[in-house]
Design a protein around this motif. Structure first.
Motif, mmCIF file in Angstrom:
data_model
loop_
_atom_site.group_PDB
_atom_site.id
_atom_site.type_symbol
_atom_site.label_atom_id
_atom_site.label_comp_id
_atom_site.label_asym_id
_atom_site.label_seq_id
_atom_site.Cartn_x
_atom_site.Cartn_y
_atom_site.Cartn_z
ATOM 1 N N ALA A 178 0.819 -1.216 0.000
ATOM 2 C CA ALA A 178 0.000 0.000 0.000
ATOM 3 C C ALA A 178 0.848 1.259 0.000
ATOM 4 O O ALA A 178 0.404 2.316 -0.464
ATOM 5 N N ASP A 360 -10.840 1.905 6.509
ATOM 6 C CA ASP A 360 -9.967 0.762 6.233
ATOM 7 C C ASP A 360 -8.651 0.929 6.988
ATOM 8 O O ASP A 360 -7.991 1.970 6.886
ATOM 9 N N TRP A 363 -5.509 1.509 4.732
ATOM 10 C CA TRP A 363 -5.460 2.901 4.267
ATOM 11 C C TRP A 363 -5.082 3.828 5.413
ATOM 12 O O TRP A 363 -4.267 4.737 5.230
ATOM 13 N N PHE A 420 -8.837 10.691 -2.488
ATOM 14 C CA PHE A 420 -8.688 9.536 -3.387
ATOM 15 C C PHE A 420 -8.034 8.383 -2.621
ATOM 16 O O PHE A 420 -6.838 8.114 -2.788
ATOM 17 N N PRO A 421 -8.791 7.685 -1.779
ATOM 18 C CA PRO A 421 -8.208 6.603 -0.966
ATOM 19 C C PRO A 421 -7.643 5.461 -1.801
ATOM 20 O O PRO A 421 -6.813 4.684 -1.317
ATOM 21 N N GLN A 422 -8.059 5.373 -3.068
ATOM 22 C CA GLN A 422 -7.565 4.306 -3.944
ATOM 23 C C GLN A 422 -6.049 4.378 -4.136
ATOM 24 O O GLN A 422 -5.420 3.376 -4.497
ATOM 25 N N ILE A 423 -5.471 5.544 -3.905
ATOM 26 C CA ILE A 423 -4.021 5.680 -4.036
ATOM 27 C C ILE A 423 -3.313 4.682 -3.118
ATOM 28 O O ILE A 423 -2.271 4.127 -3.466
ATOM 29 N N THR A 425 -5.131 2.005 -1.502
ATOM 30 C CA THR A 425 -5.830 0.720 -1.407
ATOM 31 C C THR A 425 -5.808 -0.099 -2.699
ATOM 32 O O THR A 425 -6.133 -1.286 -2.676
ATOM 33 N N TYR A 426 -5.415 0.519 -3.824
ATOM 34 C CA TYR A 426 -5.519 -0.181 -5.106
ATOM 35 C C TYR A 426 -4.597 -1.404 -5.179
ATOM 36 O O TYR A 426 -5.054 -2.515 -5.479
ATOM 37 N N SER A 429 -5.568 -4.283 -2.934
ATOM 38 C CA SER A 429 -6.773 -4.961 -3.447
ATOM 39 C C SER A 429 -6.411 -5.963 -4.520
ATOM 40 O O SER A 429 -7.053 -7.001 -4.657
ATOM 41 N N ARG A 433 -7.282 -10.010 -4.599
ATOM 42 C CA ARG A 433 -7.901 -10.723 -5.740
ATOM 43 C C ARG A 433 -7.046 -11.903 -6.169
ATOM 44 O O ARG A 433 -7.537 -12.955 -6.549
#
Length: 434
Positions: A178, A360, A363, A420-423, A425-426, A429, A433
């Motif tokens: 992360a 999260d 995060w 933009f928490p995806q920075i 968490t991407y 994730s 997967r």
């Protein structure tokens, strides 16, 4: 007894002990003991011994001394000088020119040291004389180094992320992954500010140096390959699922020893000095974590975390408002405490509140580290400022003033993380997967 009265008493006791110069670890243990013995009927001594023992043999902690040792070994190599020689020819065409070497070399060294202080000291002793010799602006030399060296906290393998992972009981592997994109984002933001400053102050940027032929540039860049290989071996093995953080740390130590041998700095003296340095740092952090674990258990007996979470919940704050309040709290704490102490002091109280707000924890760990990075360049206890003060002729406040624009860049990075928490968490994730 009312949890609010208990919390005020314990916080007061903690502040008094910290102000008197008592070690953070001992302060945590004493306050935890007082909390259980005075405000519950549980056996404080037995709980203290079992908690500290359970914390001390945590498997997650085995990665800590190895990564610290890796950084200590590399600190004594010619890695930093090779980075400057390899990066300088490529940065010469950018606005700001060789000031960008501070940012990129700090990012690269952070990826093999895990320490902000080690990054500051190692990169600073190489780049400061070189940039001063080329007549670069003193404020930007010191400021860009102070800001960029904080990347040692964020870019894996980060020591403070290991501490947070143990304290919050979350996956250290996912925390490491992360931290990659936020770390790159910070490098881009730092370099972007340097470019804007250079375009705004063209008279303060030296003229371009003589253009070096492509073959010579490639030859100089070859000095970066061993370090890049080490980064890929450590972080890539974790991301690919081949190794745990502890196994990757062992690979990193082996690679660091090989680099030290190739550079001619692997001596019996350097080995013993690196082991001694790693042992001291590991003992300090482990003792703090043990005290924090006991304080966390103590807080559970007093009921303070539940009461605080309920109290904060009564305000019905949105996630953004809660994070804004926590940001202000951590920035103020960062003026007086180091990053690791902030994590362990707040974990037992903040985590229930964060979980109740649906945030999260992976995060939140990255967000927390970015905010704590600000404490590295804020007086009076900014460790990067102390190191740079010792390397230059400036006083502490002057160094802090030089670093202030990069403090604002860290504030911008925090806002981007929240929006933009995806920075952060991407990439984790993708691991889930897979």
């Amino acid at each position: 007894m009312d949890p609010s009265i208990v919390s005020l008493f314990l916080i007061g006791a903690m502040l008094v002990m910290l102000a008197s110069g008592i070690w953070v670890a001992l302060t945590l243990m004493v306050v935890g003991y007082l909390g259980i013995s005075l405000f519950s009927s549980a056996p404080a001594g037995a709980i203290m011994s079992t908690t500290i023992w359970a914390q001390s043999w945590s498997w997650a902690l085995t990665a800590l001394p190895l990564f610290i040792w890796m950084g200590e070994i590399l600190y004594r190599t010619k890695l930093a000088s090779n980075m400057f020689k390899g990066l300088a020819p490529w940065m010469n065409a950018l606005p700001g020119r060789l000031l960008h070497v501070n940012v990129v070399s700090c990012g690269l060294f952070a990826a093999v040291s895990g320490s902000s202080a080690a990054t500051t000291a190692t990169i600073g002793r190489i780049t400061i004389p070189e940039l001063e010799k080329r007549d670069y602006d003193q404020k930007m030399i010191v400021g860009s180094l102070a800001g960029s060296a904080t990347l040692g906290f964020l870019i894996p393998p980060s020591i403070i992320l290991i501490v947070y992972g143990v304290a919050a009981e979350v996956s250290i592997s996912r925390l490491f992954i992360a931290g990659i994109l936020p770390g790159l984002m910070l490098m881009v933001l730092f370099m972007g500010y340097i470019m804007l400053w250079s375009l705004w102050n063209p008279d303060k940027t030296p003229a371009p140096e003589r253009r070096i032929p492509l073959f010579q540039r490639l030859r100089a860049t070859a000095g970066l390959f061993p370090m890049l290989f080490l980064i890929i071996a450590v972080i890539g093995s974790i991301y690919a699922g081949i190794a745990t953080p502890t196994e990757a740390a062992a690979v990193g130590v082996l690679g660091a020893l090989m680099l030290s041998a190739v550079s001619g700095t692997l001596t019996w003296s350097s080995i013993t000095e690196s082991i001694a340095g790693a042992t001291k740092t590991t003992c300090m952090i482990t003792l703090i974590l043990a005290g924090a674990a006991f304080l966390s258990v103590s807080m559970g007996f007093t009921g303070i975390p539940r009461a605080l979470a309920s109290w904060v919940g009564s305000f019905e704050l949105s996630q953004f408002e809660l994070l804004l309040a926590l940001t202000l709290l951590f920035v103020v704490m960062g003026c007086f405490l180091d990053g690791i102490s902030i994590v362990v002091l707040t974990a037992s109280v903040i985590m229930p509140m964060v979980q109740a707000a649906g945030i999260d924890l992976i995060w939140f760990g990255i967000y927390l580290v970015v905010v704590i990075e600000m404490s590295q360049i804020t007086p009076p206890v900014g460790i990067n400022l102390f190191i740079l003060q010792s390397m230059t002729k400036h006083d502490l406040l002057a160094v802090a003033k030089m670093a202030f624009p990069f403090f604002l860049v860290l504030v911008l990075a925090t806002l981007l993380l929240i929006i933009f928490p995806q920075i952060a968490t991407y990439l984790p994730s993708l691991m889930t997967r897979g």
